[in-house]
Write a protein that holds these residues in place. Structure first.
Motif, PDB file in Angstrom:
ATOM      1  N   ARG A 120     -19.286 -40.918  12.188  1.00 17.68           N
ATOM      2  CA  ARG A 120     -19.586 -42.345  12.169  1.00 17.68           C
ATOM      3  C   ARG A 120     -18.385 -43.143  12.674  1.00 17.68           C
ATOM      4  NH1 ARG A 120     -23.701 -44.641  10.860  1.00 17.68           N
ATOM      5  NH2 ARG A 120     -24.565 -42.673  10.224  1.00 17.68           N
ATOM      6  N   GLY A 121     -18.601 -43.979  13.672  1.00 21.49           N
ATOM      7  CA  GLY A 121     -17.525 -44.809  14.204  1.00 21.49           C
ATOM      8  C   GLY A 121     -16.465 -44.051  14.969  1.00 21.49           C
ATOM      9  N   GLU A 122     -16.736 -42.785  15.251  1.00 19.28           N
ATOM     10  CA  GLU A 122     -15.728 -41.986  15.942  1.00 19.28           C
ATOM     11  C   GLU A 122     -15.862 -42.127  17.462  1.00 19.28           C
ATOM     12  OE1 GLU A 122     -14.089 -37.396  15.543  1.00 19.28           O
ATOM     13  OE2 GLU A 122     -16.232 -37.774  15.533  1.00 19.28           O
ATOM     14  N   CYS A 123     -14.752 -41.927  18.152  1.00 14.91           N
ATOM     15  CA  CYS A 123     -14.825 -41.924  19.606  1.00 14.91           C
ATOM     16  C   CYS A 123     -14.482 -40.536  20.108  1.00 14.91           C
ATOM     17  CB  CYS A 123     -13.846 -42.946  20.184  1.00 14.91           C
ATOM     18  SG  CYS A 123     -13.788 -42.910  21.969  1.00 14.91           S
ATOM     19  N   VAL A 124     -15.472 -39.880  20.685  1.00 10.06           N
ATOM     20  CA  VAL A 124     -15.279 -38.506  21.138  1.00 10.06           C
ATOM     21  C   VAL A 124     -15.270 -38.480  22.662  1.00 10.06           C
ATOM     22  CG1 VAL A 124     -16.275 -36.199  21.167  1.00 10.06           C
ATOM     23  CG2 VAL A 124     -16.368 -37.564  19.087  1.00 10.06           C
ATOM     24  N   ASP A 160     -12.141 -53.164  21.150  1.00 10.37           N
ATOM     25  CA  ASP A 160     -12.425 -54.323  20.288  1.00 10.37           C
ATOM     26  C   ASP A 160     -13.775 -54.187  19.622  1.00 10.37           C
ATOM     27  OD1 ASP A 160     -10.123 -55.351  21.159  1.00 10.37           O
ATOM     28  OD2 ASP A 160     -10.984 -57.013  22.331  1.00 10.37           O
ATOM     29  N   VAL A 161     -14.787 -53.859  20.453  1.00  5.20           N
ATOM     30  CA  VAL A 161     -16.153 -53.764  19.955  1.00  5.20           C
ATOM     31  C   VAL A 161     -16.229 -52.732  18.835  1.00  5.20           C
ATOM     32  CG1 VAL A 161     -18.448 -52.946  20.572  1.00  5.20           C
ATOM     33  CG2 VAL A 161     -17.269 -54.564  22.057  1.00  5.20           C
ATOM     34  N   ARG A 162     -15.520 -51.625  19.052  1.00  5.19           N
ATOM     35  CA  ARG A 162     -15.575 -50.546  18.090  1.00  5.19           C
ATOM     36  C   ARG A 162     -14.921 -50.956  16.775  1.00  5.19           C
ATOM     37  NH1 ARG A 162     -12.027 -45.598  18.767  1.00  5.19           N
ATOM     38  NH2 ARG A 162     -12.508 -44.493  16.845  1.00  5.19           N
ATOM     39  N   ALA A 163     -13.814 -51.677  16.898  1.00  3.95           N
ATOM     40  CA  ALA A 163     -13.127 -52.116  15.686  1.00  3.95           C
ATOM     41  C   ALA A 163     -14.034 -53.031  14.873  1.00  3.95           C
ATOM     42  CB  ALA A 163     -11.834 -52.837  16.058  1.00  3.95           C
ATOM     43  N   GLN A 164     -14.892 -53.768  15.561  1.00  2.00           N
ATOM     44  CA  GLN A 164     -15.715 -54.763  14.901  1.00  2.00           C
ATOM     45  C   GLN A 164     -17.007 -54.186  14.332  1.00  2.00           C
ATOM     46  OE1 GLN A 164     -17.228 -57.860  17.479  1.00  2.00           O
ATOM     47  NE2 GLN A 164     -15.743 -59.248  16.591  1.00  2.00           N
ATOM     48  N   ARG A 165     -17.585 -53.233  15.044  1.00  2.00           N
ATOM     49  CA  ARG A 165     -18.949 -52.833  14.741  1.00  2.00           C
ATOM     50  C   ARG A 165     -19.114 -51.440  14.158  1.00  2.00           C
ATOM     51  NH1 ARG A 165     -23.775 -54.951  17.864  1.00  2.00           N
ATOM     52  NH2 ARG A 165     -23.127 -57.029  18.409  1.00  2.00           N
ATOM     53  N   ALA A 166     -18.042 -50.655  14.097  1.00  2.00           N
ATOM     54  CA  ALA A 166     -18.141 -49.276  13.620  1.00  2.00           C
ATOM     55  C   ALA A 166     -19.206 -48.500  14.397  1.00  2.00           C
ATOM     56  CB  ALA A 166     -18.464 -49.230  12.135  1.00  2.00           C
ATOM     57  N   CYS A 167     -19.142 -48.671  15.714  1.00  2.00           N
ATOM     58  CA  CYS A 167     -20.106 -47.993  16.572  1.00  2.00           C
ATOM     59  C   CYS A 167     -19.397 -46.786  17.185  1.00  2.00           C
ATOM     60  CB  CYS A 167     -20.524 -49.011  17.626  1.00  2.00           C
ATOM     61  SG  CYS A 167     -21.266 -48.342  19.049  1.00  2.00           S
ATOM     62  N   VAL A 178     -30.155 -44.019  21.019  1.00  2.00           N
ATOM     63  CA  VAL A 178     -28.786 -44.009  21.491  1.00  2.00           C
ATOM     64  C   VAL A 178     -28.767 -44.872  22.747  1.00  2.00           C
ATOM     65  CG1 VAL A 178     -26.960 -42.541  22.371  1.00  2.00           C
ATOM     66  CG2 VAL A 178     -28.519 -41.678  20.630  1.00  2.00           C
ATOM     67  N   GLN A 179     -27.775 -45.688  22.924  1.00  2.00           N
ATOM     68  CA  GLN A 179     -27.688 -46.481  24.145  1.00  2.00           C
ATOM     69  C   GLN A 179     -26.670 -45.879  25.089  1.00  2.00           C
ATOM     70  OE1 GLN A 179     -29.579 -49.075  25.335  1.00  2.00           O
ATOM     71  NE2 GLN A 179     -30.882 -48.412  23.637  1.00  2.00           N
ATOM     72  N   ARG A 235     -25.650 -55.142  27.048  1.00  2.00           N
ATOM     73  CA  ARG A 235     -27.011 -54.607  26.969  1.00  2.00           C
ATOM     74  C   ARG A 235     -27.072 -53.422  26.002  1.00  2.00           C
ATOM     75  NH1 ARG A 235     -29.499 -52.323  32.390  1.00  2.00           N
ATOM     76  NH2 ARG A 235     -27.693 -50.954  32.216  1.00  2.00           N
ATOM     77  N   ALA A 236     -26.043 -52.540  26.091  1.00  2.00           N
ATOM     78  CA  ALA A 236     -26.037 -51.366  25.219  1.00  2.00           C
ATOM     79  C   ALA A 236     -25.883 -51.774  23.762  1.00  2.00           C
ATOM     80  CB  ALA A 236     -24.917 -50.419  25.634  1.00  2.00           C
ATOM     81  N   LEU A 237     -25.155 -52.873  23.520  1.00  2.00           N
ATOM     82  CA  LEU A 237     -24.920 -53.303  22.136  1.00  2.00           C
ATOM     83  C   LEU A 237     -26.133 -54.011  21.540  1.00  2.00           C
ATOM     84  CD1 LEU A 237     -21.290 -54.710  22.407  1.00  2.00           C
ATOM     85  CD2 LEU A 237     -22.008 -52.661  21.170  1.00  2.00           C
ATOM     86  N   ALA A 238     -27.005 -54.537  22.402  1.00  2.00           N
ATOM     87  CA  ALA A 238     -28.094 -55.392  21.929  1.00  2.00           C
ATOM     88  C   ALA A 238     -28.939 -54.781  20.808  1.00  2.00           C
ATOM     89  CB  ALA A 238     -28.971 -55.819  23.105  1.00  2.00           C
ATOM     90  N   PRO A 239     -29.416 -53.545  20.940  1.00  2.00           N
ATOM     91  CA  PRO A 239     -30.254 -53.016  19.845  1.00  2.00           C
ATOM     92  C   PRO A 239     -29.425 -52.528  18.653  1.00  2.00           C
ATOM     93  CG  PRO A 239     -30.525 -51.743  21.894  1.00  2.00           C
ATOM     94  CD  PRO A 239     -29.323 -52.590  22.050  1.00  2.00           C
ATOM     95  N   ASP A 240     -28.135 -52.812  18.635  1.00  4.23           N
ATOM     96  CA  ASP A 240     -27.239 -52.405  17.561  1.00  4.23           C
ATOM     97  C   ASP A 240     -27.290 -50.901  17.290  1.00  4.23           C
ATOM     98  OD1 ASP A 240     -25.267 -52.920  15.819  1.00  4.23           O
ATOM     99  OD2 ASP A 240     -26.561 -53.470  14.142  1.00  4.23           O
ATOM    100  N   PRO A 241     -26.967 -50.086  18.309  1.00  4.21           N
ATOM    101  CA  PRO A 241     -27.058 -48.633  18.146  1.00  4.21           C
ATOM    102  C   PRO A 241     -25.868 -48.097  17.349  1.00  4.21           C
ATOM    103  CG  PRO A 241     -26.160 -49.150  20.292  1.00  4.21           C
ATOM    104  CD  PRO A 241     -26.413 -50.465  19.611  1.00  4.21           C
TER     105      PRO A 241
END
Lengths: 296, 246
Positions: B35-39, B185-192, B81-82, B153-159
């Motif tokens: 969760r929230g990891e960047c691979v 930034d986006v990742r820090a904010q959204r845990a995506c 998944v987006q 666009r990828a962030l829109a459905p909150d994946p």
């Protein structure tokens, strides 16, 4: 200014002139085409005489102030018959072109999208239709179906749809693997949404141009079938059948043939030029030019 | 909430080709994304990276193996998944505006149009684009701006997972850096979580928590990014590193 600069400058100016020229042509031709359609729509009001009223005492009169285009062998006013004859010519042609474009595009998009066996079968069927000499095949079909404008339209539709199927198939194949379709899939689009919202708008341009170019051709072929007695049936006023009816008077009363001939000539030319101009206008090179101009 | 966003188990994809031997593009691959990891997923051309991206986003189905999203099989999982594509301009329909493209997922999910439009404007601003960009076409904006729109666009459905398939490769170096910082930034904010597919090891080094190295359809090395780069075990990883840091 160096010589190359001068040449480049001239080239640019020629392109600009040509572009403006295309724009003006387009406006002029659209106006003319609209005028023709308007005449066809208001034909009953515009006719100076009843186009079907016979007056044998004034048969085969040459053009005069009273009858601007002369009269035919039953004394019917030719100008009125040409105006009322615009209706079958224009409306059945538009119907025919719409019919073949819709059928062809449906088949083509289906083949391009699905591929596989369906594609092979439908494309071989279209090859079959393309293998016959067009008008001869249409004659055969119209002959079997019998006379009448509807049957003539059906006969010409049967031989003309494969062109659209081929174009639409090729264009669909070109779009099918574009990344934007993957993006649309990820957005949850169904196949129908992909086809109608994304593929169709992207392939519509070249198909529209082909359809515009076909209006003139189809009008000629419909008139041709009518001339041969397989289209409009008497006493219906239709330019092709009018020419056919009067062809035995070509030497004694040439206006009876020339008047509807000019009508066909003018209308077909207007629609052909319109198709050509639209094609020039939508030229991919020009679009590329517009794109570059925007992004810079 | 399960610990992993994505679990790929023993996935194989074989492409059948006419007149040629079938191609095993992905061969028994297993990995997971927390969760929230960047691979990061690195490897040479044709090693199966993009096939993995397409499998994970369900654009294609695996020949065998299973993929689970948030602990449920990907076929039953409601949220998708987006993906952000390599060529930003080509990933937008040329006949539709960037805003229409970004709102499509929301509208398809049943959101009323005005609300979707409002959200897209907010997302565009979040991604550093002025609000009026929603009305522009992909060919009217630069590659970097277009990629920002693609991220919106990828962030829109909150994946919970975004696959970035060479998302920065088509951009020049300065724009690349901007996009990477936006992603951070986006990742820090959204845990995506991100699955960052790339062939540029230098970029991966500063951005990814964990690294997967792919070679001929298999994952040959896996571990924390710093560790893999400091002490590569597989000969192919060493080769990649030598090519990247000469």
């Amino acid at each position: 200014m160096t010589q190359t600069d001068a040449i480049a400058d001239v080239t640019v100016r020629v392109q600009v002139v040509r572009r403006e020229h295309t724009g003006l042509m387009l406006v002029a031709l659209v106006t003319l085409a609209a005028l023709i359609i308007l005449v066809a729509l208001c034909a009953p009001v515009l006719c100076p005489y009843d186009p079907y009223a016979q007056d044998l005492s004034s048969a085969l009169q040459p053009p005069s102030a009273q009858h601007l285009a002369g009269t035919d062998r039953y004394g019917r006013d030719l100008l009125s018959r040409i105006i009322i004859g615009a209706q079958p010519s224009v409306f059945f042609t538009l119907l025919l072109v719409a019919l073949i474009a819709i059928t062809g595009v449906t088949v083509g998009v289906l083949c391009g999208w699905k591929g596989g066996r369906l594609d092979v079968v439908l494309m071989r069927v279209s090859d079959l239709f393309l293998a016959f000499p067009g008008l001869v095949f249409a004659l055969a079909i119209a002959g079997v179906l019998g006379g009448g404008m509807t049957n003539a339209v059906l006969a010409l539709a049967a031989i003309s749809w494969p062109k659209y199927a081929r174009i639409a198939r090729g264009l669909t194949l070109g779009q099918k693997n574009e990344p934007y379709l993957d993006a649309a899939r990820l957005a949850g689009c169904t196949t129908a949404q992909l086809l109608f919202r994304h593929i169709l708008p992207n392939i519509a341009g070249p198909i529209l141009v082909t359809a515009m170019l076909d209006i003139g051709t189809m009008m000629m072929e419909l008139a041709g079938l009518s001339f041969l007695g397989l289209g409009a049936q008497p006493p219906m006023a239709e330019w092709g059948s009018m020419m056919s009816d009067s062809r035995s008077f070509l030497q004694t009363a040439p206006w009876t043939v020339i008047a509807p001939g000019i009508a066909i000539f003018v209308v077909v030319m207007v629609f052909n030029l319109l198709g050509d101009t639209i094609r020039d206008y939508m030229d991919p090179k020009r679009r590329a030019g517009r794109r570059n101009a925007r992004s810079e | 909430m399960p610990e992993n966003v994505l679990d790929v188990r023993d996935v194989t994809k074989v492409f059948e080709r006419k007149g040629q031997p079938s191609l095993r593009a992905v061969d028994g691959v297993s990995f997971s994304v927390g969760r929230g990891e960047c691979v990061g997923l690195v490897g040479g051309s044709g090693c199966g990276k993009t096939t993995i991206a397409r499998l994970v986003t369900r654009l294609i189905e695996p020949t065998s193996g299973s993929i689970a999203l948030n602990g449920r099989d990907i076929h039953e999982s409601a949220d998708g998944v987006q993906m952000v594509f390599q060529n930003p301009a080509a990933s937008f329909d040329p006949r539709r505006t960037l805003g229409q493209g970004a709102a499509e997922a929301l509208i398809n999910a049943g959101m009323p149009k005005p609300e979707a439009r409002k959200q897209v404007v907010a997302l565009f601003e979040r991604c550093g684009l002025p609000a009026d960009f929603v009305g522009r076409y992909a060919y009217e904006v630069s590659g970097g701006q277009c990629q920002r729109a693609a991220i919106a666009r990828a962030l829109a459905p909150d994946p919970s997972l975004i696959v970035l398939d060479e998302a920065t490769s088509a951009l020049d170096v300065t724009v690349q850096a901007q996009i990477v910082s936006l992603l951070r930034d986006v990742r820090a904010q959204r845990a995506c979580a991100y699955l960052f597919i790339c062939h540029d090891l230098a970029l991966v080094q500063g951005f990814c928590d964990r690294l997967l190295v792919m070679w001929r359809g298999r994952i040959v090395e896996e571990g924390p990014t710093a560790e893999v780069i400091a002490s590569p075990k597989h000969p192919y990883t060493r080769e990649l590193l030598e090519a990247a840091f000469v």
